[in-house]
Write a protein that holds these residues in place. Sequence first.
Motif, mmCIF file in Angstrom:
data_model
loop_
_atom_site.group_PDB
_atom_site.id
_atom_site.type_symbol
_atom_site.label_atom_id
_atom_site.label_comp_id
_atom_site.label_asym_id
_atom_site.label_seq_id
_atom_site.Cartn_x
_atom_site.Cartn_y
_atom_site.Cartn_z
ATOM 1 N N ASN A 45 8.742 14.810 5.941
ATOM 2 C CA ASN A 45 8.391 14.878 4.455
ATOM 3 C C ASN A 45 7.892 13.972 3.542
ATOM 4 O O ASN A 45 7.663 14.040 2.356
ATOM 5 N N MET A 46 7.619 12.571 4.319
ATOM 6 C CA MET A 46 7.327 11.646 3.429
ATOM 7 C C MET A 46 5.691 11.059 3.458
ATOM 8 O O MET A 46 5.447 11.124 5.088
ATOM 9 N N THR A 47 5.168 10.778 2.549
ATOM 10 C CA THR A 47 3.660 10.527 2.862
ATOM 11 C C THR A 47 3.724 9.068 2.759
ATOM 12 O O THR A 47 4.208 8.272 2.335
ATOM 13 N N PRO A 48 2.508 8.604 3.769
ATOM 14 C CA PRO A 48 2.421 7.082 3.603
ATOM 15 C C PRO A 48 1.941 6.349 2.158
ATOM 16 O O PRO A 48 1.263 7.020 1.646
ATOM 17 N N TYR A 49 2.366 5.201 2.068
ATOM 18 C CA TYR A 49 2.226 4.492 0.784
ATOM 19 C C TYR A 49 0.535 4.115 0.948
ATOM 20 O O TYR A 49 0.257 3.508 2.020
ATOM 21 N N THR A 50 -0.279 4.456 -0.021
ATOM 22 C CA THR A 50 -1.735 4.001 -0.001
ATOM 23 C C THR A 50 -1.919 2.586 -0.659
ATOM 24 O O THR A 50 -3.201 2.264 -0.678
ATOM 25 N N GLY A 51 -1.017 1.738 -0.842
ATOM 26 C CA GLY A 51 -1.231 0.478 -1.514
ATOM 27 C C GLY A 51 -1.574 -0.569 -0.202
ATOM 28 O O GLY A 51 -0.975 -0.392 0.804
ATOM 29 N N VAL A 52 -2.403 -1.455 -0.352
ATOM 30 C CA VAL A 52 -2.857 -2.264 0.741
ATOM 31 C C VAL A 52 -3.033 -3.713 -0.215
ATOM 32 O O VAL A 52 -3.078 -4.053 -1.237
ATOM 33 N N HIS A 86 -18.824 -5.658 -5.756
ATOM 34 C CA HIS A 86 -17.757 -5.686 -4.681
ATOM 35 C C HIS A 86 -17.259 -6.994 -4.134
ATOM 36 O O HIS A 86 -18.396 -7.989 -4.275
ATOM 37 N N ASP A 87 -16.095 -7.083 -3.625
ATOM 38 C CA ASP A 87 -15.784 -8.368 -3.149
ATOM 39 C C ASP A 87 -15.386 -8.200 -1.548
ATOM 40 O O ASP A 87 -15.031 -6.977 -1.299
ATOM 41 N N ILE A 88 -15.253 -9.239 -0.836
ATOM 42 C CA ILE A 88 -15.115 -8.963 0.658
ATOM 43 C C ILE A 88 -13.803 -9.764 0.773
ATOM 44 O O ILE A 88 -13.469 -10.887 0.651
ATOM 45 N N GLY A 89 -12.899 -8.917 1.558
ATOM 46 C CA GLY A 89 -11.492 -9.514 1.916
ATOM 47 C C GLY A 89 -10.989 -9.203 2.941
ATOM 48 O O GLY A 89 -11.663 -8.292 3.883
ATOM 49 N N GLN A 90 -9.457 -9.719 3.376
ATOM 50 C CA GLN A 90 -9.317 -9.169 4.731
ATOM 51 C C GLN A 90 -7.889 -8.531 4.505
ATOM 52 O O GLN A 90 -7.126 -9.101 3.658
ATOM 53 N N VAL A 91 -7.441 -7.310 5.002
ATOM 54 C CA VAL A 91 -6.423 -6.827 5.026
ATOM 55 C C VAL A 91 -5.002 -7.787 5.708
ATOM 56 O O VAL A 91 -5.155 -8.211 6.683
ATOM 57 N N THR A 92 -4.006 -7.901 4.767
ATOM 58 C CA THR A 92 -2.814 -8.635 5.281
ATOM 59 C C THR A 92 -1.648 -7.875 5.575
ATOM 60 O O THR A 92 -0.778 -8.238 6.192
ATOM 61 N N LEU A 93 -1.377 -6.701 4.818
ATOM 62 C CA LEU A 93 -0.238 -5.855 4.829
ATOM 63 C C LEU A 93 -0.608 -4.508 4.399
ATOM 64 O O LEU A 93 -1.499 -4.038 3.499
ATOM 65 N N THR A 94 -0.100 -3.285 4.938
ATOM 66 C CA THR A 94 0.001 -1.959 4.772
ATOM 67 C C THR A 94 1.189 -1.385 5.016
ATOM 68 O O THR A 94 1.962 -1.950 5.559
ATOM 69 N N GLY A 95 1.245 -0.279 4.314
ATOM 70 C CA GLY A 95 2.655 0.724 4.426
ATOM 71 C C GLY A 95 3.459 0.409 3.397
ATOM 72 O O GLY A 95 3.214 -0.171 2.242
ATOM 73 N N GLU A 96 4.648 0.578 3.518
ATOM 74 C CA GLU A 96 5.882 0.473 2.757
ATOM 75 C C GLU A 96 6.196 -0.968 2.423
ATOM 76 O O GLU A 96 6.548 -1.114 1.262
ATOM 77 N N LEU A 97 5.809 -1.705 3.040
ATOM 78 C CA LEU A 97 6.304 -3.192 2.895
ATOM 79 C C LEU A 97 5.340 -3.648 1.503
ATOM 80 O O LEU A 97 5.549 -4.724 0.822
ATOM 81 N N VAL A 98 4.099 -3.069 1.343
ATOM 82 C CA VAL A 98 3.406 -3.440 0.063
ATOM 83 C C VAL A 98 4.175 -3.036 -1.004
ATOM 84 O O VAL A 98 3.970 -3.868 -2.074
ATOM 85 N N ARG A 99 4.699 -2.055 -0.890
ATOM 86 C CA ARG A 99 5.662 -1.413 -2.141
ATOM 87 C C ARG A 99 6.620 -2.567 -2.271
ATOM 88 O O ARG A 99 6.945 -3.069 -3.659
ATOM 89 N N VAL A 100 7.159 -2.910 -1.372
ATOM 90 C CA VAL A 100 8.265 -3.929 -1.416
ATOM 91 C C VAL A 100 8.017 -5.243 -2.317
ATOM 92 O O VAL A 100 8.513 -5.964 -2.979
ATOM 93 N N GLN A 101 6.614 -5.847 -1.750
ATOM 94 C CA GLN A 101 6.063 -6.949 -2.065
ATOM 95 C C GLN A 101 5.516 -6.909 -3.469
ATOM 96 O O GLN A 101 5.540 -7.754 -4.457
ATOM 97 N N MET A 102 5.139 -5.700 -4.022
ATOM 98 C CA MET A 102 4.823 -5.551 -5.527
ATOM 99 C C MET A 102 6.111 -5.598 -6.443
ATOM 100 O O MET A 102 5.974 -6.049 -7.362
ATOM 101 N N LYS A 103 7.156 -5.038 -5.917
ATOM 102 C CA LYS A 103 8.459 -5.092 -6.641
ATOM 103 C C LYS A 103 8.914 -6.762 -6.828
ATOM 104 O O LYS A 103 9.466 -7.211 -7.829
ATOM 105 N N LYS A 104 8.450 -7.333 -5.977
ATOM 106 C CA LYS A 104 9.093 -8.570 -5.712
ATOM 107 C C LYS A 104 8.064 -9.576 -6.683
ATOM 108 O O LYS A 104 8.726 -10.534 -7.255
ATOM 109 N N LYS A 105 6.806 -9.301 -6.566
ATOM 110 C CA LYS A 105 6.001 -10.064 -7.780
ATOM 111 C C LYS A 105 5.987 -9.375 -8.986
ATOM 112 O O LYS A 105 5.081 -9.795 -9.905
ATOM 113 N N LYS A 106 6.862 -8.341 -9.246
ATOM 114 C CA LYS A 106 6.958 -7.677 -10.649
ATOM 115 C C LYS A 106 5.544 -7.243 -11.082
ATOM 116 O O LYS A 106 5.175 -7.305 -12.420
ATOM 117 N N GLU A 107 5.148 -6.270 -10.078
ATOM 118 C CA GLU A 107 3.910 -5.677 -10.380
ATOM 119 C C GLU A 107 4.201 -4.269 -10.439
ATOM 120 O O GLU A 107 4.986 -3.647 -9.570
#
Length: 460
Positions: A45-52, A86-107
Motif C-alpha cells: 500500500n506504499m508508493t515510492p518516494y519521488t524525491g531524488v 537546465h542544468d546537468i547532474g548525476q543521481v546519487t540517491l533515490t527512494g526513501e533514504l532521500v526523505r531521511v537526508q532531507m530531514k537531516k538537512k532540515k529541508e
Amino acid sequence: MGCTSCASGADGQPKGCKNNGTCGTDGCNKLTVFDWLSNMALPANMTPYTGVEVRFKNGRKHFYQNNSDLSLSIGDVVATEAESGHDIGQVTLTGELVRVQMKKKKENPDATKLPKIYRKATQKDIDIWQAVRDREADVQKRSREIAIRLGLRMKISDVEFQGDASKVVFYYTAEERVDFRELIKEFARTFNSRIEMKQIGFRQEAARLGGIGSCGRELCCSTWLTDFRTVNTSAARYQQLSLNPQKLAGQCGKLKCCLNYELDTYMDALKEFPRTDVKLKTEKGFAACQKTDIFKGLMWFAYEKDGMNWHTLEVAKVNEIIAINKKGNTVASLEEYVEEVVIKEAELYSNVVGQDSLTRFDQPKKSRNNKRRNNRKRTPVAAGTGGGNNRPKKQGGQKPNAKGATPKKGGASKKATAPRKKRPAGANTNPNSKKQGGAPSNNRNRKPNPRKKGGNTPKE
C-alpha cells in the motif's frame, strides 16, 4: 571528496575509476550514503518516494522531484530544472533514504515543492556539458587576469558552468567588500554568458578544492565535515601545543578544525589538575608550577629561589599540599612528596637478526701498504746473498750521510759508507750464466726438469 575522476575524457572514455560514475555506491564523493534499501521491496500500500538527490560539481548536492516517473538509478546523468534553462547532474540517491537526508538537512520533505527533473540527459546534452566543463580552467585563468587588471583585491577560486552553458558562476574569496560591477560587465563581454558572483569563506574554498592535510589524509572539510565551528588559540593552550601559526594553521589559512576534536577530553582531564598559578607554601619558601603532563598526571614545581631544580609531584599530592595550605599550615618541603619517575632506557639498536653494527663505517680502514711494509721488515735476509735491503739502519732519527759528512748536532755519530757502484749495462746477475770475459758455466750437474717441454727425462 567531490572530484572529476569519474568524468569522461575527450574521447568519451572514463578518466578515473573506469566506471564513469556508475559504480553503484557513489563512494568517491562527499558524505556519500549507501542505498541499502535498493534491493528491498516496498509494502503493497506504499508508493515510492519521488524525491531524488543529484550531485553537481565539487560535491554540490540538491534535491529534485521525479514527477515523470523516470526509471533512475545511481550514476544516471539527468537534466534538471534551473532558474533559466537546465542544468546537468548525476543521481546519487533515490527512494526513501532521500526523505531521511532531507530531514537531516532540515529541508521540507514534501517532494511536490521541489524543482523538477526534466529527462535523462541525451548525448547532445552530455557533449555540451563536457565542452563547457573543459573550458572552466581557461575561463578561471582569464577571469583572474581581468580582476588583477581592474585592481580588485579578490581571489577567484573556482568557476562552474551551468549544464546548458547559459550561465557561469564565479566563486571568490575576499577579506573586504569588493565592488565588482565593472568586473561583471567585463566578464559578460568576454565570455558571452550570464554572470553570477558568489562569495565564499576560506574554509569553504578549501572544502571545494580539496587537498591533503599535514596528517597525510584528505582534508576533513572536503570529505565529511559540513559545519565549520570557530576555533580559538585557547584550544591549543589547553592541549599544551606550541603556538606556532605555521603548524596550527591549515590550508585555508585558519586554525585547523581538528583542534576541537579532542578538546572536550582534555577539558575533562584538566578538571583534576589544580590551577597553574597556585603556589605551594613550604618551609623552604614558595614553589611555583613549571610544567604539567596531562597523560601521566604529573606536575613539576620549583622553588622561587632555586628555579633550576624541578620536583616531580603527582596531582593527588599537589591537591593534598594545597588543602594543607588552605588550612593555614605549611609543609616541610617538596622533597617529601616527590614522585620518583623511573625512566627505562630504550634500546635503540639490537643485533637480533644478525645485522651489522651501525658504527661499522665510523672506524677508519687500515691501509694495506702498512701491512706490506711490516711484512718486509719481518722477512729475514740470508747471509752472503745479494738480496735484501742492506742499507744501514737509522740512528738517532737521522738519515745516513753517504759522503761521510759529520752528523748534525744532537744526533749520534754515523759511519761513512761508500757509494754503490753502478752496474754496467748488459751485466748479468745470474752466477751460472756466462760472465763477461770469463769461461762458460758448467751445466752438466743440473738436474733435468721433466715439466719443461723438450727437457731430458730421467732414464730408469
